[in-house]
Write a protein that holds these residues in place. Structure first.
Motif, short mmCIF file in Angstrom:
data_model
loop_
_atom_site.label_atom_id
_atom_site.label_comp_id
_atom_site.label_asym_id
_atom_site.label_seq_id
_atom_site.Cartn_x
_atom_site.Cartn_y
_atom_site.Cartn_z
N ASN A 142 -3.97 -6.52 -0.72
CA ASN A 142 -3.90 -7.83 -0.08
C ASN A 142 -4.45 -8.93 -0.99
O ASN A 142 -3.83 -9.99 -1.17
N ALA A 197 -6.15 -0.94 0.67
CA ALA A 197 -5.38 -2.00 1.32
C ALA A 197 -5.94 -3.38 1.01
O ALA A 197 -5.19 -4.36 0.85
N LEU A 221 0.84 -1.19 0.00
CA LEU A 221 0.00 0.00 0.00
C LEU A 221 0.88 1.25 0.00
O LEU A 221 1.69 1.43 0.92
N GLN A 249 -6.92 3.10 3.85
CA GLN A 249 -6.51 2.03 4.76
C GLN A 249 -7.36 0.77 4.63
O GLN A 249 -6.88 -0.33 4.93
#
Length: 219
Positions: A57, A53, A25, A49
């Motif tokens: 992932n 993110a 990130l 976030q």
């Protein structure tokens, strides 16, 4: 850059040990509250976030599974993973551009970029109107883009559904994107997408757009 190389192929004796790099990130180039009042700190923090993110992932997971499937010769499984690679990879690409496209200092286009805008759209106001209209009109989730056509050497407006990345989808080099997924604006603008789209021009980082334009011309 949209990620940092953590691992790479390195020599080991007479053979090569192949390792994979992972996407990470990227940090924002400003604080979460820096774009207020156009975009609230709460939206920016959740958008960066949580949403971005998650794309990073899931992209790493999909890549690892895909490479494992290919290594095992399981092409069917590798093909099944392509939608996840496209969606999460596109989300990572798009958002990594989006953060740098925005700035608390705003600004105005100038020089060659402004001349190109006038040549292709007549005026900055016409560009903003056309891109805003296209972005607002996206059905469901997606993006509105100002891109550069390398073949025609022109600026063009395009839209992409969901997280489809602009260049692999249309061939246009992305210069400025407007995220019209609801998570980009709903907490602040509710269901009034036009208010969000019109307001985002106040924080358009024209310096970044110009840098992308200059780079695209040289490709």
């Amino acid at each position: 850059m949209i990620g940092k190389i953590l691992n790479k192929t390195v020599p080991s004796g007479r053979c090569l040990v192949s390792t994979r790099y992972k996407h990470v990130l990227p940090d924002l180039p400003y604080d979460y509250n820096a774009l207020e009042p156009v975009i609230s700190a709460e939206i920016m923090q959740l958008h960066h976030q949580k949403h971005h993110a998650t794309y990073v992932n899931n992209l790493n997971i999909a890549e690892e599974k895909s490479l494992d499937a290919i290594a095992k010769g399981d092409i069917r499984e590798a093909v099944k993973l392509q939608p996840a690679l496209k969606f999460n990879g596109g989300g990572h690409i798009n958002h990594s551009i989006f953060w740098t496209n925005l700035s608390p200092h705003g600004g105005e286009p100038s020089g060659e970029l402004l001349n190109q805008i006038k040549a292709d759209f007549g005026s900055l106001e016409n560009l903003q109107k056309q891109l805003s209209t296209s972005s607002i009109s996206v059905q469901g989730s997606g993006w509105g883009w100002l891109g550069y056509c390398k073949d025609q050497k022109k600026l063009k407006i395009s839209t992409c559904q969901n997280q489809d990345p602009l260049e692999p989808t249309t061939g246009l080099v992305p210069l400025f994107g407007i995220d019209v997924w609801e998570h980009a604006y709903y907490l602040q603008y509710k269901n009034v997408r036009p208010d969000y789209v019109h307001a985002i021009w106040k924080i358009c980082n024209w310096k970044n757009v110009d840098e992308r334009y200059q780079s695209a011309k040289q490709q």
